[in-house]
Design a protein around this motif. Structure first.
Motif, PDB file in Angstrom:
ATOM      1  N   TRP A 159     -16.982  27.170 -47.255  1.00  0.00           N
ATOM      2  CA  TRP A 159     -15.637  26.870 -47.211  1.00  0.00           C
ATOM      3  C   TRP A 159     -14.689  27.336 -48.359  1.00  0.00           C
ATOM      4  O   TRP A 159     -13.640  27.749 -47.876  1.00  0.00           O
ATOM      5  CB  TRP A 159     -15.689  25.304 -47.251  1.00  0.00           C
ATOM      6  CG  TRP A 159     -14.096  24.735 -46.951  1.00  0.00           C
ATOM      7  CD1 TRP A 159     -13.538  23.965 -47.985  1.00  0.00           C
ATOM      8  CD2 TRP A 159     -13.243  24.803 -45.888  1.00  0.00           C
ATOM      9  NE1 TRP A 159     -12.361  23.906 -47.529  1.00  0.00           N
ATOM     10  CE2 TRP A 159     -12.045  24.195 -46.286  1.00  0.00           C
ATOM     11  CE3 TRP A 159     -13.449  25.238 -44.686  1.00  0.00           C
ATOM     12  CZ2 TRP A 159     -11.108  24.012 -45.558  1.00  0.00           C
ATOM     13  CZ3 TRP A 159     -12.213  25.334 -43.674  1.00  0.00           C
ATOM     14  CH2 TRP A 159     -11.195  24.541 -44.148  1.00  0.00           C
TER      15      TRP A 159
ATOM     16  N   TRP B 212      -7.429  33.008 -46.863  1.00  0.00           N
ATOM     17  CA  TRP B 212      -7.022  32.928 -45.494  1.00  0.00           C
ATOM     18  C   TRP B 212      -7.100  34.477 -44.804  1.00  0.00           C
ATOM     19  O   TRP B 212      -7.340  34.241 -43.586  1.00  0.00           O
ATOM     20  CB  TRP B 212      -5.677  32.205 -45.403  1.00  0.00           C
ATOM     21  CG  TRP B 212      -5.935  30.911 -45.770  1.00  0.00           C
ATOM     22  CD1 TRP B 212      -5.095  30.170 -46.990  1.00  0.00           C
ATOM     23  CD2 TRP B 212      -6.547  29.853 -44.982  1.00  0.00           C
ATOM     24  NE1 TRP B 212      -5.541  28.905 -46.836  1.00  0.00           N
ATOM     25  CE2 TRP B 212      -6.285  28.646 -45.858  1.00  0.00           C
ATOM     26  CE3 TRP B 212      -7.132  29.743 -43.888  1.00  0.00           C
ATOM     27  CZ2 TRP B 212      -6.829  27.491 -45.243  1.00  0.00           C
ATOM     28  CZ3 TRP B 212      -7.829  28.522 -43.538  1.00  0.00           C
ATOM     29  CH2 TRP B 212      -7.569  27.553 -44.061  1.00  0.00           C
TER      30      TRP B 212
ATOM     31  N   THR C 257     -11.409  29.899 -47.485  1.00  0.00           N
ATOM     32  CA  THR C 257     -10.251  29.302 -47.927  1.00  0.00           C
ATOM     33  C   THR C 257      -9.897  29.484 -49.538  1.00  0.00           C
ATOM     34  O   THR C 257      -8.747  29.092 -49.966  1.00  0.00           O
ATOM     35  CB  THR C 257     -10.050  27.722 -47.558  1.00  0.00           C
ATOM     36  OG1 THR C 257     -10.980  27.145 -48.226  1.00  0.00           O
ATOM     37  CG2 THR C 257     -10.337  27.839 -46.196  1.00  0.00           C
TER      38      THR C 257
END
Length: 267
Positions: free
Chosen positions: A186, A130, A190
């Motif tokens: 993705w 993140w 993350t």
């Protein structure tokens, strides 16, 4: 034992591997360069492969699946990319040094949990999570947010190169960029941290404090993860292997390897 990998093996794919051999074999470890997302083996073939070979190191560059002239893989994952690296490294004549750039550094970090590398080098590493996502959104919102919804992750040429690189060259390189698999993008934004490396190999982290993709603080965090401090090259862009002063970082890597760094011995 990795039960999931036995139960659901990674699908094989054609892999592009480019190489350059030294004129005289000196028994030095081969280098396997792993480009970041959107880049292919061409990014290292432009300068670094030949230069490493001229200094006596067998040098290879891999195009991850879906990149360069490797087979298409729109739904590739980080696991599949790490599989590509470990398979190519295992086929080299001697224990290899893995060199990952950008998101390719994250792929190398995952591969190190499966392949006992002689050493590893993380160049301008994008190690995911993140914090990476937040930094990417702040620095490049229009290029980052589409990746959250399955679109391509885009970087502008002025994020990748310093102003020392002529505009025509920067544009030519940027026009060659492709895109990574949707799932891999993705996972990059993350994803979880890599497992510990097999054999605890020495790891060198290098980058530029003027990188418009990787903040200087991220370089420091990455180096601390491996018990060291980052080696910095002010004034360079993210794509250090293609930038105007490309010789400086690759010579630093080769100088470090010539000292034959020993395993770190970290607990």
């Amino acid at each position: 034992m990795r039960g999931r990998e036995w139960a659901r093996p990674v699908r094989p794919v054609r892999r592009e591997v480019l190489g350059a051999a030294p004129e005289v074999e000196q028994g030095r470890p081969p280098l396997l360069f792993v480009p970041g997302f959107g880049h292919g083996a061409w990014a290292f073939a432009e300068h670094w492969l030949g230069h490493a070979a001229s200094r006596g190191f067998p040098a290879y560059a891999l195009s991850l699946r879906g990149h360069g002239d490797s087979g298409p893989a729109p739904d590739a994952t980080l696991r599949a990319y790490a599989h590509d690296v470990t398979q190519v490294a295992a086929g080299l004549p001697r224990q290899a040094v893995l060199v990952g750039h950008g998101a390719g550094a994250l792929v190398v970090a995952h591969a190190l949990a499966r392949y006992p590398a002689r050493a590893a080098v993380l160049v301008a590493p994008v190690l995911g999570g993140w914090a990476t996502f937040g930094a990417a959104v702040r620095r490049n919102p229009l290029g980052t947010l589409p990746a959250v919804f399955g679109g391509p992750l885009r970087l502008h040429r002025r994020q990748l190169f310093s102003r020392e690189l002529p505009e025509a060259e920067a544009r030519r390189y940027a026009d060659r960029l492709g895109r990574a698999g949707r799932r891999a993008q993705w996972q990059l934004l993350t994803g979880r941290a890599a497992e510990p490396a097999v054999g605890d190999p020495p790891v060198l982290v290098l980058g530029s404090p003027d990188d418009r993709v990787v903040p200087a603080a991220a370089l420091t965090r990455a180096a601390r993860r491996y018990g060291s401090a980052p080696l910095l090259f002010p004034g360079m862009g993210h794509d250090m292997m293609l930038d105007a002063r490309w010789r400086e970082p690759v010579d630093a890597i080769l100088d470090w390897l010539e000292k034959d760094p020993a395993p770190t011995g970290r607990p």
